[in-house]
Motif scaffolding. Structure first.
Motif, PDB file in Angstrom:
ATOM      1  N   ALA A   1      -4.944  -2.471  -2.261  1.00  0.00           N
ATOM      2  CA  ALA A   1      -5.927  -3.433  -2.752  1.00  0.00           C
ATOM      3  C   ALA A   1      -6.070  -4.617  -1.796  1.00  0.00           C
ATOM      4  O   ALA A   1      -7.189  -5.028  -1.456  1.00  0.00           O
ATOM      5  CB  ALA A   1      -5.538  -3.915  -4.150  1.00  0.00           C
ATOM      6  N   ASN A   2      -4.944  -5.168  -1.325  1.00  0.00           N
ATOM      7  CA  ASN A   2      -5.013  -6.315  -0.423  1.00  0.00           C
ATOM      8  C   ASN A   2      -5.540  -5.932   0.954  1.00  0.00           C
ATOM      9  O   ASN A   2      -6.270  -6.703   1.589  1.00  0.00           O
ATOM     10  CB  ASN A   2      -3.632  -6.968  -0.286  1.00  0.00           C
ATOM     11  N   TYR A   3      -5.169  -4.756   1.428  1.00  0.00           N
ATOM     12  CA  TYR A   3      -5.712  -4.303   2.715  1.00  0.00           C
ATOM     13  C   TYR A   3      -7.228  -4.174   2.632  1.00  0.00           C
ATOM     14  O   TYR A   3      -7.956  -4.612   3.537  1.00  0.00           O
ATOM     15  CB  TYR A   3      -5.100  -2.967   3.129  1.00  0.00           C
ATOM     16  N   ASN A   4      -7.719  -3.594   1.553  1.00  0.00           N
ATOM     17  CA  ASN A   4      -9.160  -3.410   1.400  1.00  0.00           C
ATOM     18  C   ASN A   4      -9.895  -4.744   1.320  1.00  0.00           C
ATOM     19  O   ASN A   4     -11.045  -4.860   1.769  1.00  0.00           O
ATOM     20  CB  ASN A   4      -9.455  -2.563   0.166  1.00  0.00           C
TER      21      ASN A   4
ATOM     22  N   GLU B   1     -11.810 -10.488   7.686  1.00  0.00           N
ATOM     23  CA  GLU B   1     -10.859 -11.510   8.094  1.00  0.00           C
ATOM     24  C   GLU B   1      -9.618 -11.407   7.225  1.00  0.00           C
ATOM     25  O   GLU B   1      -9.636 -10.785   6.158  1.00  0.00           O
ATOM     26  CB  GLU B   1     -11.454 -12.907   7.988  1.00  0.00           C
ATOM     27  N   MET B   2      -8.529 -12.000   7.695  1.00  0.00           N
ATOM     28  CA  MET B   2      -7.250 -11.879   7.010  1.00  0.00           C
ATOM     29  C   MET B   2      -7.257 -12.636   5.684  1.00  0.00           C
ATOM     30  O   MET B   2      -7.479 -13.850   5.655  1.00  0.00           O
ATOM     31  CB  MET B   2      -6.127 -12.397   7.915  1.00  0.00           C
ATOM     32  N   VAL B   3      -7.053 -11.931   4.599  1.00  0.00           N
ATOM     33  CA  VAL B   3      -6.961 -12.538   3.272  1.00  0.00           C
ATOM     34  C   VAL B   3      -5.506 -12.921   3.016  1.00  0.00           C
ATOM     35  O   VAL B   3      -4.601 -12.130   3.288  1.00  0.00           O
ATOM     36  CB  VAL B   3      -7.469 -11.562   2.194  1.00  0.00           C
ATOM     37  N   PRO B   4      -5.228 -14.137   2.505  1.00  0.00           N
ATOM     38  CA  PRO B   4      -3.843 -14.563   2.301  1.00  0.00           C
ATOM     39  C   PRO B   4      -3.062 -13.662   1.352  1.00  0.00           C
ATOM     40  O   PRO B   4      -3.549 -13.289   0.286  1.00  0.00           O
ATOM     41  CB  PRO B   4      -3.996 -15.966   1.697  1.00  0.00           C
TER      42      PRO B   4
ATOM     43  N   ASP C   1       1.503  -5.959  -1.345  1.00  0.00           N
ATOM     44  CA  ASP C   1       1.358  -4.534  -1.665  1.00  0.00           C
ATOM     45  C   ASP C   1       1.335  -3.672  -0.404  1.00  0.00           C
ATOM     46  O   ASP C   1       0.795  -2.569  -0.410  1.00  0.00           O
ATOM     47  CB  ASP C   1       0.112  -4.278  -2.519  1.00  0.00           C
ATOM     48  N   ASN C   2       1.943  -4.177   0.673  1.00  0.00           N
ATOM     49  CA  ASN C   2       1.927  -3.482   1.960  1.00  0.00           C
ATOM     50  C   ASN C   2       3.105  -2.501   2.034  1.00  0.00           C
ATOM     51  O   ASN C   2       4.171  -2.830   2.533  1.00  0.00           O
ATOM     52  CB  ASN C   2       1.993  -4.499   3.093  1.00  0.00           C
ATOM     53  N   THR C   3       2.912  -1.299   1.558  1.00  0.00           N
ATOM     54  CA  THR C   3       3.973  -0.279   1.548  1.00  0.00           C
ATOM     55  C   THR C   3       3.983   0.464   2.885  1.00  0.00           C
ATOM     56  O   THR C   3       3.557   1.606   2.998  1.00  0.00           O
ATOM     57  CB  THR C   3       3.772   0.704   0.377  1.00  0.00           C
TER      58      THR C   3
ATOM     59  N   VAL D   1      -4.799   6.533  -0.829  1.00  0.00           N
ATOM     60  CA  VAL D   1      -4.034   5.938  -1.923  1.00  0.00           C
ATOM     61  C   VAL D   1      -4.617   6.412  -3.251  1.00  0.00           C
ATOM     62  O   VAL D   1      -5.829   6.295  -3.479  1.00  0.00           O
ATOM     63  CB  VAL D   1      -4.087   4.393  -1.854  1.00  0.00           C
ATOM     64  N   LYS D   2      -3.767   6.947  -4.110  1.00  0.00           N
ATOM     65  CA  LYS D   2      -4.226   7.404  -5.411  1.00  0.00           C
ATOM     66  C   LYS D   2      -4.058   6.313  -6.465  1.00  0.00           C
ATOM     67  O   LYS D   2      -4.958   6.069  -7.257  1.00  0.00           O
ATOM     68  CB  LYS D   2      -3.475   8.670  -5.830  1.00  0.00           C
ATOM     69  N   GLN D   3      -2.896   5.654  -6.484  1.00  0.00           N
ATOM     70  CA  GLN D   3      -2.692   4.532  -7.382  1.00  0.00           C
ATOM     71  C   GLN D   3      -1.377   3.829  -7.080  1.00  0.00           C
ATOM     72  O   GLN D   3      -0.534   4.347  -6.343  1.00  0.00           O
ATOM     73  CB  GLN D   3      -2.718   4.964  -8.850  1.00  0.00           C
ATOM     74  N   LYS D   4      -1.233   2.648  -7.645  1.00  0.00           N
ATOM     75  CA  LYS D   4      -0.049   1.832  -7.454  1.00  0.00           C
ATOM     76  C   LYS D   4       0.859   1.969  -8.677  1.00  0.00           C
ATOM     77  O   LYS D   4       0.379   1.985  -9.810  1.00  0.00           O
ATOM     78  CB  LYS D   4      -0.474   0.371  -7.261  1.00  0.00           C
ATOM     79  N   TRP D   5       2.181   2.065  -8.414  1.00  0.00           N
ATOM     80  CA  TRP D   5       3.147   2.211  -9.502  1.00  0.00           C
ATOM     81  C   TRP D   5       4.230   1.149  -9.401  1.00  0.00           C
ATOM     82  O   TRP D   5       4.617   0.742  -8.302  1.00  0.00           O
ATOM     83  CB  TRP D   5       3.811   3.591  -9.474  1.00  0.00           C
ATOM     84  N   GLY D   6       4.728   0.731 -10.538  1.00  0.00           N
ATOM     85  CA  GLY D   6       5.841  -0.195 -10.611  1.00  0.00           C
ATOM     86  C   GLY D   6       6.488  -0.109 -11.967  1.00  0.00           C
ATOM     87  O   GLY D   6       5.959   0.520 -12.896  1.00  0.00           O
ATOM     88  N   LEU D   7       7.652  -0.719 -12.114  1.00  0.00           N
ATOM     89  CA  LEU D   7       8.308  -0.762 -13.409  1.00  0.00           C
ATOM     90  C   LEU D   7       7.469  -1.583 -14.381  1.00  0.00           C
ATOM     91  O   LEU D   7       6.711  -2.468 -13.983  1.00  0.00           O
ATOM     92  CB  LEU D   7       9.704  -1.368 -13.284  1.00  0.00           C
TER      93      LEU D   7
END
Length: 273
Positions: A125-128, A135-138, A164-166, A202-208
């Motif tokens: 999401a942040n890369y996109n 330009e670079m988004v914070p 979110d940079n995996t 990327v299909k989706q983001k996962w977390g606890l």
């Protein structure tokens, strides 16, 4: 064993506030290094071009073998590596550390004498956001942004955007069978991205789940296969509000990120960053 409730990471208010506070504290408390000297000498020639940005996407490019030998017929399958691929966008800013460079997957596929090569950025999401804006988004970074680091207002925006940079590893949850299990890109931040091994998308983001599992303050990029099994092991540093210290919690994962259970835990006396 104590089982956690499987589920996708949700934007619940409690989770969003907790992540915002954690990221803001991390940004404000982390000391960014000063400018590093990058003078080229006879001992480091070529590294600048070798580590230059290469964000282009390509699929199944045929490769030829330079040596006068054949590729073994038994060599079948794909070898995928994760790593830094882009340090800047359309503006003058760039990340001073390759650890902050956005991740890219490179895949070599072997099929008899035919070898193909594919590559694609891990489009989080942040890369996109940065790619679309030009330009670079914070975001949260490990080192300073050059030539001008984030100002106070950009640090607040970066705390909201989070991290979110995996860009460290690609791991396979489940057995060796490609059609069973899940491919994930990983980092030490407590989130992963499920990846498509064919398109590298990327299909989706996962977390606890912060409501059922608790608040994870960090994890590890380098997962481990459980000996003699198809399951995977990793830890999370879970915040313990009753003790104001994190607990070191080991999880066992099955064929997906949702399929998990707690193996064991013990209290930590300090954070490890």
């Amino acid at each position: 064993h104590k089982k956690s409730t499987p589920g996708r990471s949700k934007k619940a208010p409690m989770e969003s506030i907790s992540i915002l506070l954690w990221c803001l504290l991390a940004s404000l408390s982390t000391s960014h290094p000063t400018h590093w000297n990058r003078v080229e000498t006879e001992n480091n020639k070529g590294w600048a071009s070798y580590l230059a940005d290469e964000p282009s996407e390509y699929h199944d490019l045929p490769l030829s073998w330079a040596l006068n030998t054949s590729i073994p017929a038994w060599l079948q399958g794909s070898y995928v590596k994760n790593g830094p691929g882009q340090r800047k966008f359309g503006d003058d800013r760039h990340y001073s550390s390759y650890l902050d460079s956005w991740g890219k997957l490179h895949k070599f596929t072997f099929n008899g004498e035919q070898v193909t090569f594919s590559g694609r950025m891990i489009e989080t999401a942040n890369y996109n956001k940065s790619a679309s804006k030009g330009e670079m988004v914070p975001t949260i970074t490990l080192a300073q942004v050059q030539p001008n680091d984030w100002n106070v207002f950009e640090m607040m925006e970066g705390a909201v955007n989070g991290f979110d940079n995996t860009n460290v590893m690609l791991w396979k949850l489940g057995p060796a069978d490609k059609n069973t299990g899940t491919y994930i890109s990983t980092t030490d931040f407590p989130y992963v991205h499920e990846m498509d091994p064919d398109t590298l998308a990327v299909k989706q983001k996962w977390g606890l789940n912060a409501l059922t599992d608790g608040i994870s303050l960090g994890s590890c990029s380098h997962w481990r296969r459980e000996v003699g099994k198809d399951s995977s092991l990793n830890y999370h540093m879970m915040y313990n509000p009753s003790k104001l210290h994190p607990d070191f919690v080991i999880y066992r994962f099955g064929n997906s990120f949702e399929e998990r259970e707690v193996v064991g835990k013990f209290p930590m006396q300090h954070m490890s960053l």
